[in-house]
Write an enzyme that holds these catalytic residues in place. Sequence first.
Site, PDB file in Angstrom:
ATOM      1  CE1 TYR B 156      -4.147   1.848   0.545  1.00  0.00           C
ATOM      2  CE2 TYR B 156      -2.889   3.083   2.166  1.00  0.00           C
ATOM      3  CZ  TYR B 156      -4.012   2.936   1.384  1.00  0.00           C
ATOM      4  OH  TYR B 156      -5.002   3.877   1.449  1.00  0.00           O
ATOM      5  CE  LYS B 162      -5.732   7.892   0.772  1.00  0.00           C
ATOM      6  NZ  LYS B 162      -6.731   8.708   0.070  1.00  0.00           N
TER       7      LYS B 162
END
Lengths: 187, 254
Positions: B156, B162
């Site tokens: 990920y 993020k």
Amino acid sequence: MSQNLITEEKVYEELKKAIVETLRVDESSITPESSLINDLGAESLDFLDINYRLEQAFGMKMARHFVLEHIEDMFGEGAAIDEDGRLTEKAIELLKIRFGENVPDLKPGMDMDEVPALLTVKSMTQGVMDILQSLPEKCTKCGGPEWKTEDGVKIKCASCGENAAFTNGDDLIKAWLTRVQEEKKIF
Amino acid sequence: MHILKDKVVLITGSSRGIGREIAKQCALKGADIVVNYRKTGGSSQSKAEELCREVEAMGHRAVTIQADIASKQSVKNLFHETRDKMGKLDFLILNAARAPFKPLEKLLERELKQLVDTNYLGNIFCIQAALPMLEESEGGIIFISSLGSRFYNPAYPLGSMKAAMESVTRDCAESLRGKHISVNAVCGGIVKTDSFKVLRQFWDNIETLPADLFVEPEEIADVVLFLCSEASRGITGQTIVVDKGLSNAICRMN
């Protein structure tokens, strides 16, 4: 052997159903030769959805990684894809064995992002069939030798009713790569 | 209560998943919606158009606008078209994300660049291009983050982006304070959308997690609605975690 419990036609029908539900295309627009990306408008997340539906239907695990990633894992970084994301000669040789000589555009230097477009309804059907054909001789739970299916999609042990334990898609690709490598010594 | 009556909300990447749900919930609260999708001619375009019709059926205005946020020019067009068709913008929801599912160390240079182009630069392009309209409306920006910003997730690479965007959220909240534009983020736990189908590929026993630890897309959307409402006026530069408590406990006694 799958004891022919599930036919290729049945897999094709289920795949069409998964495609219609995921992509909301008209069933009549799907042919065995349709490229999921070029002809049916699939995007990368859609493949996960289609695979998920197939896995739920047949009770097996589709490959998580495409053949190119397996080549890199097994034969080293750069074996299939160069630093610029282009396919090596050896990768093309292998893809020709897998997808057939006559696939257009399959040539060294091809961009890796163009490879998923090679997936057709027919090749995905074959992928599912390969997994279903990995049905073991005997039930892993009770050792029973007979299999049955009540709904035409899930194979269960005729004695204890346990779901069949198929080889997963990734392991099948790895086994195939090992076989091809032994025969042709590509890498 | 139609808290978003006559407000215009643009949600990037809203043809599917969490973005789609946010669009629907905003429309249910009275908003006019700009649905953005990246790729022409594919399934997300048809899904975006279908969503547009759903919003219109609720009695609100809705438009679909194709734009790849990784391209600055494309982003400019997105906001020009928003002004042309909707006249204004009240809330910008930065939801679009795009990333390969491989460990960072395996990413090719171009994959790394694409990761940053879409998930960092693309969001900032959107903020820059939306500013004139948001200044006029004294509106807000809400970034959709995920627990990948602070915890390891297998394959990920999006997590680091993020994290960067949660930092951008703090920065912009302060620098845009004088313009009366609020900036906050919502950090979702494990949400059963299309992207979850990716996660389950790398996280074998994820489906054995207790059902009450999975977040519903509506639960993320509800917090977005809260952040769009007057009730949240005291919150700025914050990332609100919506994860059903998943990140709270190292150990769970069943």
